[in-house]
Enzyme design. Structure first.
Site, PDB file in Angstrom:
ATOM      1  N   TYR B 101       0.857  -1.195   0.000  1.00 48.51           N
ATOM      2  CA  TYR B 101       0.000   0.000   0.000  1.00 48.51           C
ATOM      3  C   TYR B 101       0.888   1.238   0.000  1.00 48.51           C
ATOM      4  O   TYR B 101       1.825   1.331   0.801  1.00 48.51           O
ATOM      5  CB  TYR B 101      -0.889   0.019   1.250  1.00 48.51           C
ATOM      6  CG  TYR B 101      -1.684   1.290   1.394  1.00 48.51           C
ATOM      7  CD1 TYR B 101      -2.995   1.372   0.940  1.00 48.51           C
ATOM      8  CD2 TYR B 101      -1.106   2.430   1.962  1.00 48.51           C
ATOM      9  CE1 TYR B 101      -3.714   2.547   1.054  1.00 48.51           C
ATOM     10  CE2 TYR B 101      -1.824   3.613   2.061  1.00 48.51           C
ATOM     11  CZ  TYR B 101      -3.124   3.664   1.613  1.00 48.51           C
ATOM     12  OH  TYR B 101      -3.836   4.830   1.710  1.00 48.51           O
ATOM     13  N   GLU B 185      -3.488   7.441  -4.195  1.00 50.01           N
ATOM     14  CA  GLU B 185      -3.383   6.195  -3.442  1.00 50.01           C
ATOM     15  C   GLU B 185      -3.255   5.039  -4.420  1.00 50.01           C
ATOM     16  O   GLU B 185      -3.982   4.988  -5.408  1.00 50.01           O
ATOM     17  CB  GLU B 185      -4.642   6.007  -2.592  1.00 50.01           C
ATOM     18  CG  GLU B 185      -4.659   4.734  -1.770  1.00 50.01           C
ATOM     19  CD  GLU B 185      -5.976   4.558  -1.018  1.00 50.01           C
ATOM     20  OE1 GLU B 185      -5.985   4.748   0.199  1.00 50.01           O
ATOM     21  OE2 GLU B 185      -6.997   4.236  -1.677  1.00 50.01           O
TER      22      GLU B 185
END
Lengths: 299, 379
Positions: B101, B185
């Site tokens: 992530y 993101e």
């Protein structure tokens, strides 16, 4: 004495020669503010007549400070030029920059906040109505005729709610009212104002107005518990705002369970701050508090 | 403004971040052709601006072009958390070795963007942060230094990501800065079986304030408007700051804080606000007329509450605006008006003089809200 702004403050206006700058410079002068100059590199050396006063225009903030001893600047320049304007003011070493401009890109405000911090310049805003010390000076767009000098200090994210509370409590009056702005990133925070009001002998009670988004009110609550002995009364807007939607102010958006009005109210009440259900009820709580026996806040 | 996944993917690709080959379409038939061009076996992904697509059945693997067409037909038009699927992205499947992530997000408290990175990707990062906070690395970024390769390598190392992920972190910072994004993101960022670092899914939120210097945004806005409801699109076209809600009392006010407060006060009187309309400072008669016409065209509205505190705005100007709006818009629902502050007495007199049978005045905000709630329920 008030906070951040007094009748001794010497005020520059960046963007004074624009339409908004002209309108509000006239109002600031009428409120007794010592506006010592405007800044516009293309109109340096001229002056602008406001009723009975000619205000000189300087080519830079530094020139204006050197010529007049200015210690406050109010920024009305358009969003595209605001970053450069604030950085210029910080470079010149001014103590306080009040950024009224709405719609500044967040990357620009992140940059000028970091820059101002390094140069020791306090920033109020952006996207704020500025601050007023009634009877002394007005730096920004808060109407000066709503109320008079008094013993309440007010700090708020919202302009019109500031005016509403000033109006409801107009007979008591205010030491200073600070609109810190509704953007996601602001310079001066609720906590900065609480600290200043706590130290200000003219302020007896503090009104704190918040709204959904971020965790500034929760942090302010923690600060009240640790460091504020004066009574604090609060109002929070946005209980019925839907999750994930921008409600007018760029910062007023609820994400998931964080930033809700309920959470802010609970945090404030947990430290003994009374929170009004409506602006009017908030004003009533203030009156009650001022009329009651002076006693320290109980935890 | 949030971007669709396929728009984010395209941005990432432009900035040199590796992404799976993919195509986007709004037609099931075309989806078959896309799948053929992509090698037959594809992942079909609903394009909606909300999370939880997978759980809702909006992401499916199709074994061949015929299956891709069938799957696209199922997904197109599907409702995912109130969002109708208008397009699907078809992407080449990737053999995943491990998932990570990475993101940059605004930290309002610090007034900085922070890099967030974790070697535990693919799941909800907030969940990971709650269960195993030590698995999530947060690094504040100095706006004047940014994220050069060296800084990116430090972030990657701190989070336990392979060094090659530092290239992604450095490129992602460039997306954030040059595109004026508030959030970028990548979740998951994956290492494939062949050792490549690939952005498999992404989210980008752009800063509406930066529109003036981002020329490419207008095209993206059209797709934005397609998803927006009819009333909101109509209001946006008139430049109004309008949000549609679920109730029956239409709310118009000046200033975001006061309008939010008005919604709360209306709710406190037992009614539900139908919308949020901020006419801003110095509202003109035109804005008032436009605002009233949008709100009156909402069939769920049974009463309207106009709540104005005149600070900079003069109440007589607002009253003039209402009177002019009454001339151009046929008022069919009761209107409760509360004017206070600057020139309030003159404003009230103007409305008294117009004496429209459906317009009532109240002197306080709380009183006006109670009256609006009564009228809304009586309708």
């Amino acid at each position: 004495m008030a906070i951040f702004l007094t009748k001794e403050s010497k005020v520059l206006v960046q963007g004074m020669t624009g339409a908004e700058g002209m309108k509000h410079t006239r109002r600031m002068l009428a409120a007794g503010t010592d506006v010592v100059g405007g800044v516009n590199p293309r109109k340096a050396g001229r002056s602008v007549d406001f009723d009975d006063r000619a205000v000189p225009v300087f080519g830079s903030v530094l020139d204006g400070m050197e010529a007049t001893g200015a210690d406050v600047t109010v920024v009305f320049v358009p969003p595209a030029f605001s970053k450069a304007a604030v950085m210029e003011a910080a470079d010149a070493g001014i103590g306080l920059a009040v950024v009224i401009t709405e719609g500044i890109p967040v990357h620009d405000s992140v940059a000028f906040h970091a820059y101002a911090e390094r140069h020791g310049t306090r920033v109020i805003g952006p996207n704020c109505p500025g601050l007023i010390t009634p009877g002394q000076a007005n730096a920004g767009i808060i109407p000066a005729d709503i109320t008079k000098p008094g013993r309440i200090g007010l700090v708020s994210k919202s302009g019109t709610l500031t005016y509403q509370l000033m109006y409801e409590l107009r007979d008591i009056g205010f030491s200073t009212c600070v609109g810190i702005g509704g953007d996601p990133v602001v310079g001066t925070t609720h906590i900065d104002c609480l600290a200043a009001f706590e130290a200000d002998p003219d302020t007896e009670l503090i009104v704190l107005i918040g709204e959904i988004g971020g965790d500034a009110e929760e942090r302010a609550a923690a600060y009240v518990q640790e460091s504020v002995s004066k009574p604090v009364v609060a109002y929070i807007a946005g209980f019925t705002a839907p999750e994930g939607r921008t409600m007018g102010h760029a910062g007023a958006i609820v994400s998931g369970s964080s930033g809700t009005a309920q959470a802010k109210k609970a945090a404030l009440e947990a430290v003994g701050v009374r929170v009004g259900g409506t602006p009017t009820e908030t004003a009533e709580l203030v009156l009650e508090r001022l009329a009651g026996p002076a006693r320290p806040r109980t935890e | 403004m949030d971007l669709y996944e396929h728009q984010a993917r395209q941005l990432f690709e432009e900035y040199g971040i590796l992404v799976p080959r993919a195509e986007v379409t709004d037609s099931a038939k075309e989806a078959r052709a896309c799948a053929e061009r992509l090698g037959g076996r594809v992942v079909v992904k609903a394009q909606v601006k909300t999370g939880g697509r997978g759980k809702a059945g909006g992401v499916k693997l199709a074994a061949d072009p015929a299956a891709a067409e069938l799957t696209a037909r199922q997904i197109l038009g599907m409702d995912i958390k109130g969002h109708t699927v208008g397009a699907v992205m078809l992407a080449q499947p990737v053999e995943i070795d491990s998932e990570f992530y990475v993101s940059y997000v605004l930290d309002r408290t610090q007034g900085r963007f922070v890099a967030i990175a974790s070697a535990e990707g693919g799941m909800d990062i907030e969940e990971v942060a709650a269960i195993r906070p030590e698995a999530v690395v947060r690094v504040p970024i100095d706006p004047f230094e940014g994220v050069p390769r060296q800084k990116a390598a430090e972030i990657a190392a701190a989070a336990g990501l392979p060094d090659a992920a530092a290239d992604t972190l450095a490129a992602l910072w460039n997306v954030l800065i040059r595109e004026d994004a508030l959030l970028v993101e990548v979740n998951p960022l994956v290492r494939t079986a062949r050792g490549e670092i690939l952005a498999l899914d992404g989210k980008v939120t752009l800063d509406d304030n930066a529109r003036f210097r981002q020329a490419r945004w207008d095209a993206r806005d059209e797709t934005q408007d397609r998803e927006r409801g009819g009333l909101e699109a109509a209001a946006a076209a008139k430049g109004l700051n309008y949000v549609k809600l679920d109730g029956e009392v239409g709310v118009i006010g000046n200033g975001a804080g006061l309008v939010m407060s008005t919604l709360d006060v209306v709710a406190g009187c037992g009614a539900r606000p139908a919308d949020f309309l901020d006419i801003g400072g110095g509202a003109s008669a035109q804005i008032m007329a436009d605002g009233l016409s949008v709100i009156l065209s909402d069939p769920s509205v049974t009463a309207v509450f106009v709540n104005v505190f005149g600070g900079i705005t003069a109440c007589d100007a607002v009253a003039d605006g209402i009177v002019r709006a009454l001339d151009s818009v046929r008022l069919t629902k009761p209107l409760v008006v509360r004017l206070d502050g600057n020139n309030a007495a003159r404003g009230r007199a103007i409305l008294d003089e117009r004496a429209h049978p459906l317009v009532e005045q109240a002197t306080t905000m709380d009183g006006a809200a109670r009256r609006a709630a009564e009228l809304a329920h009586a309708a």
